[in-house]
Design an enzyme around this catalytic site. Structure first.
Site, mmCIF file in Angstrom:
data_model
loop_
_atom_site.group_PDB
_atom_site.id
_atom_site.type_symbol
_atom_site.label_atom_id
_atom_site.label_comp_id
_atom_site.label_asym_id
_atom_site.label_seq_id
_atom_site.Cartn_x
_atom_site.Cartn_y
_atom_site.Cartn_z
ATOM 1 N N TYR A 6 0.828 -1.026 0.012
ATOM 2 C CA TYR A 6 -0.053 -0.116 0.127
ATOM 3 C C TYR A 6 0.677 1.191 -0.059
ATOM 4 O O TYR A 6 0.128 2.131 -0.069
ATOM 5 C CB TYR A 6 -1.011 -0.047 1.082
ATOM 6 N N GLU A 45 -1.550 -30.753 13.306
ATOM 7 C CA GLU A 45 -1.924 -30.015 11.958
ATOM 8 C C GLU A 45 -2.998 -29.260 12.064
ATOM 9 O O GLU A 45 -3.177 -27.934 11.655
ATOM 10 C CB GLU A 45 -2.341 -30.865 10.871
ATOM 11 N N ASP A 70 -3.419 -35.276 9.449
ATOM 12 C CA ASP A 70 -4.562 -36.069 8.876
ATOM 13 C C ASP A 70 -3.527 -36.941 7.981
ATOM 14 O O ASP A 70 -2.617 -36.797 7.454
ATOM 15 C CB ASP A 70 -5.447 -35.237 7.856
#
Lengths: 420, 420
Positions: free
Chosen positions: A163, A249, A301
C-alpha cells in the site's frame, strides 16, 4: 439391526470391546515417560541432517542461502548495493540488478541436508530494457522501503508494503515477489527485512519464552494458548522441561489436547498453525527445536496434504527454498494419523473417506519427491494410502469417544515408539 | 515528471505537506485522553438498546431467545425432553420434535434492541414420516452426544461431533444445522452445549482475565497477543483500566498497533478476529463490553464488507439470530475507515480501489437493512461509498508512512470524537 445398534453403542462408550484391546495395552504413565526420555536423549545427539551446512558439503559456491542479518547489516548492505549501482551508472555501465533465480529449475533437494536449496543461477534485471524496466523500478522502491524499516526499527506486513505505492506495484503479487527477490539479492531472510506475515499459529504447554520483552509461561495460557508472534527476532529466552514437541496439523485436535492439559501428563509443548504452515509458526518451531533440543512428533491427517504439511515444516516450501536453512525443522517424526493406523486402530469404515482423483494424484506425485523417498517408512505408508484409496482426519478418532485421542491413541503411540 | 517525483516523495516522508495539516491538528495526549474519558462516561450510562429485553418490549411470547444454561440444566432439560417423548410414544402419540424455524421468514430486526431475533414459528419433526425420519434421528443422536458432553464436562468442536457418527450425519452441514436446532429446542446457547468453534481472534492491551483458571495479563503478551479462548464459559475475572475497546477488522492493523503498544499511549484493549467475526471473538467482545462497561470503537475497511462485519458484531448474523442476545455487542461506534475519510484524509487516488459490480450491489443491499437505516450517519457514509464507487483498506493509510495509523489517524479521530 441388533448388530447395528451394538456397533453404534461401541463407538460411544470408550470402555467397550472395540478399543479395550488398545486401552489394555497401555503401561503406567511413568513407563511411557521413561520411553520418551530415552528417545529424546538419542534424537538430540548431533544428527546428520541438522548439523551440516552447504559449506560442509562443498556446495557453498554452487548453492545460495540467506542468513539472519541484523538491522544495521541489512541497512549497510542496501547502501553498498545502491552505491555500487550509482558508480556503475556514473562509469557509463548503466543500472541493473543481478537477481538470483527462484524458479523450479534453479532448486535442488540436498539429501544430506534433507531440505530444498536454491542453486546459483542469476538473471540480470537492467533498467534500460523495456521488458525489465518495471521490475527494476519496483526492486529499487522495495529496497528503499526496507531501508526505511531498518532505520525506524518497526515491522510491517507485506500488505502494508504494497500500500505504500499501489500505483507502482499494481497488485500485491508483484511487490511480494520482488520482496523475495530482495531477500535473495541481499542474502538475508525475510524476517531480517522486518517484513512479517500475519500470525496464525498458537502454542501451549511446557514452554516459557519472551515475546517483545514480556515473559510468557505457556502452561498458564488456559485453553486458548499463546498466539505465536509474527516477528521471530523479538522471541527469545526459551526454557522448557518438556520431553518432546507435539506438532498438530489442526485446531480441533489442538483444542482437545489443550483442554485435557495433555502437556501435564506427558510433559510436552503443543503447537499448531491451524492448517497450512505459516512462516511465523515454521520459524517458531525451528527455534524451539534448536534451542531446546527436543524431538518433534507430528500429528497430521492421514491424507496427502497431511504429509505435504509435514514436508513443508521439515524440508521447506519450493517457493521459499532460498531460506530453507532458517525455515525448516530437521528430523520431524511422523507420529500419526498414518495410513496403517486405520486398520491397526480399527477406525470404523464410515469415518474413512474415499480419496478423490486429485488426492490420489497428489499422493503419487509425493511418492516421486526426494524428501519422501529418503524415508522408506514414509514411502511404505504413502504407498498403502494410494493403494487403499482411503484417507482419514485426526478427528476420525472421535468415533471412539471424544477423549480417545488424548487418553488412548497418543499415549499408546508414545509407549510403542510408533513414529517414523 | 518533476511533479510526479515530488508526489512520490510525499507519500514516503511522514513529515511533509500531505499530512502535516493533520499532524499539526493533534492536541497533547492528555487532552485527547480527557476527551475519551468524557465519552466513556456518557456512553456507559444505561443506553436504550443494551438494557432492554424482549420481555420489556412485550415480545417474549412472539419471539424466541436462548440463554446461557449451566451444564446440569442442559443435562436435565435433555432428560425431561426425552422423557416427554417416551411418554408420547407410550401413549400412542408417536415420536416427534417441535423445532423452532430458523428461516429468514421467521427472523425479525427489533429496532429497540438493535438486533435480529427469531420469531416463534416452529415445525414438527416426526420420526414416522419419510421426509423427516433422518432429521429426527440426527436430532436424537445430537441430543445424546450433547448429554455425554455435559456429563464429562469437556468441550468439543463441531468437527469432532460430526465424526462421532459419519454414517448417520453424512456431511458436516447436517450435524451443524441440527446442532443449531438443538440449541433452539433446549433454549440455550451453543456454548452451553459445550460445542465450540475453532478459535481465531487475538487480544492485546489493558485487560486482565482468567482463561480456564490461568490469569492472563494482556499488556504482557508481547506483539503476538493472547489467543481468544474458544470456550467463553471458562473466561472470567475481567479487569481493566482501559478507556475504550478498539475492534480491528484485520490482522495487519492489529500488528501495527500491538508493536507500537498503542494501548499504553491511549489506554485501550485491542481485539481482532482477523476478518470474518467468529463466535468466540463475538462472545469475548460482548463479555468485555458488558463487564467492563467500555465504549467500543471499530476500525474496518471502507468497503461494504467492513460495514457488514461491523453489523455482525453489533446486530448478529441471520444464521444465529436465535442467539443474538448473547452474541451481539450493543452500541459499537464506526470510527473508520469511513468513505468520507478518503477525501478528508486525502488518501491518494492510487490507494483507493474501484468497487466491483458485486461490491456495489452489496452496498445497496446494506442500505435496505434495518440496522443500517436506524443510524442516519451510517446511511450517509454508505450512500457516499456507493455514489463514489470507491473503497479502501485500512492499509491504505500506509501510503503516508507505516506508522501514520497509530501516530496520526487514530489519535486525531479520538481527539475529534470522529465516530458514528
Amino acid at each position: 439391526m441388533a448388530d447395528k445398534r451394538k456397533r453404534r453403542r461401541s463407538e460411544l462408550n470408550p470402555d467397550d470391546e472395540a478399543q479395550l484391546p488398545f486401552k489394555n495395552r497401555l503401561k503406567p504413565d511413568s513407563a511411557i515417560l521413561q520411553i520418551i526420555k530415552e528417545f529424546g536423549d538419542c534424537s538430540t545427539a548431533p544428527s546428520s541432517s541438522s548439523s551440516k551446512t552447504l559449506e560442509d558439503l562443498g556446495l557453498s559456491s554452487t548453492c545460495r542461502e540467506v542468513t539472519d542479518l541484523s538491522l544495521s547489516s541489512v541497512q549497510s548492505t542496501i547502501e553498498s548495493l545502491i552505491l555500487k549501482i550509482a558508480r556503475s551508472i556514473l562509469s557509463g555501465n548503466g543500472f541493473a540488478f543481478d537477481v538470483p533465480s527462484r524458479s523450479a529449475a534453479n532448486q535442488l533437494y540436498v539429501p544430506e541436508l534433507d531440505r530444498i536449496v536454491l542453486k546459483d543461477k542469476t538473471a540480470l534485471r537492467p533498467y534500460a530494457n523495456i521488458s525489465t524496466v518495471r521490475k527494476s523500478t519496483i526492486t529499487t522502491r522495495i529496497l528503499q522501503l526496507v531501508h526505511q524499516l531498518c532505520m525506524k526499527n518497526i515491522h510491517v506486513t507485506k500488505r502494508d508494503l504494497f500500500y505504500t505505492d499501489v500505483k507502482l506495484f499494481q497488485d500485491q503479487t508483484q511487490s511480494d515477489s520482488v520482496l523475495d527477490d530482495v531477500s535473495c539479492i541481499l542474502g538475508c531472510t525475510r524476517s531480517s527485512l522486518n517484513v512479517i506475515a500475519a500470525e496464525k499459529g498458537v502454542v501451549v504447554g511446557r514452554l516459557i519464552f519472551s515475546d517483545n520483552g514480556d515473559m510468557i509461561d505457556c502452561t498458564k495460557m488456559g485453553m486458548g494458548g499463546k498466539a505465536i508472534p509474527p516477528n521471530i527476532d523479538r522471541v527469545g529466552d526459551m526454557q522448557s522441561d518438556a520431553l518432546f514437541i507435539l506438532l498438530v496439523e489442526k485446531d480441533a485436535a489442538y483444542i482437545r489436547l489443550a483442554e485435557d492439559r495433555f502437556y501435564n501428563r506427558f510433559p510436552c509443548i503443543i503447537v499448531t498453525a491451524k492448517g497450512q504452515p505459516d512462516v511465523a509458526t515454521r520459524l517458531f518451531l525451528r527455534k524451539m527445536k534448536m534451542e531446546l533440543k527436543l524431538p518433534v512428533l507430528a500429528l497430521v491427517d492421514s491424507d496427502p496434504y497431511g504429509l505435504k504439511i509435514l514436508s513443508v515444516y521439515g524440508c521447506g516450501s519450493k517457493n521459499m527454498s532460498y531460506d530453507s536453512a532458517n525455515l525448516t525443522t530437521p528430523d520431524i517424526k511422523w507420529l500419526g494419523i498414518r495410513p496403517s493406523d486405520l486398520d491397526k486402530y480399527k477406525i470404523p469404515e464410515q469415518c474413512r473417506l474415499p480419496m478423490t482423483e486429485q488426492d490420489i494424484k497428489t499422493g503419487k506425485d509425493l511418492l516421486e519427491e526426494d524428501f519422501v523417498k529418503k524415508n522408506p517408512g514414509w514411502v511404505e505408508e504413502l504407498t498403502l494410502m494410494v493403494k487403499t484409496k482411503q484417507k482419514a482426519e485426526i478427528q476420525a478418532l472421535s468415533s471412539f469417544g471424544f477423549q480417545y485421542l488424548s487418553e488412548v491413541y497418543l499415549p499408546l503411540k508414545l509407549q510403542q515408539k510408533d513414529w517414523l
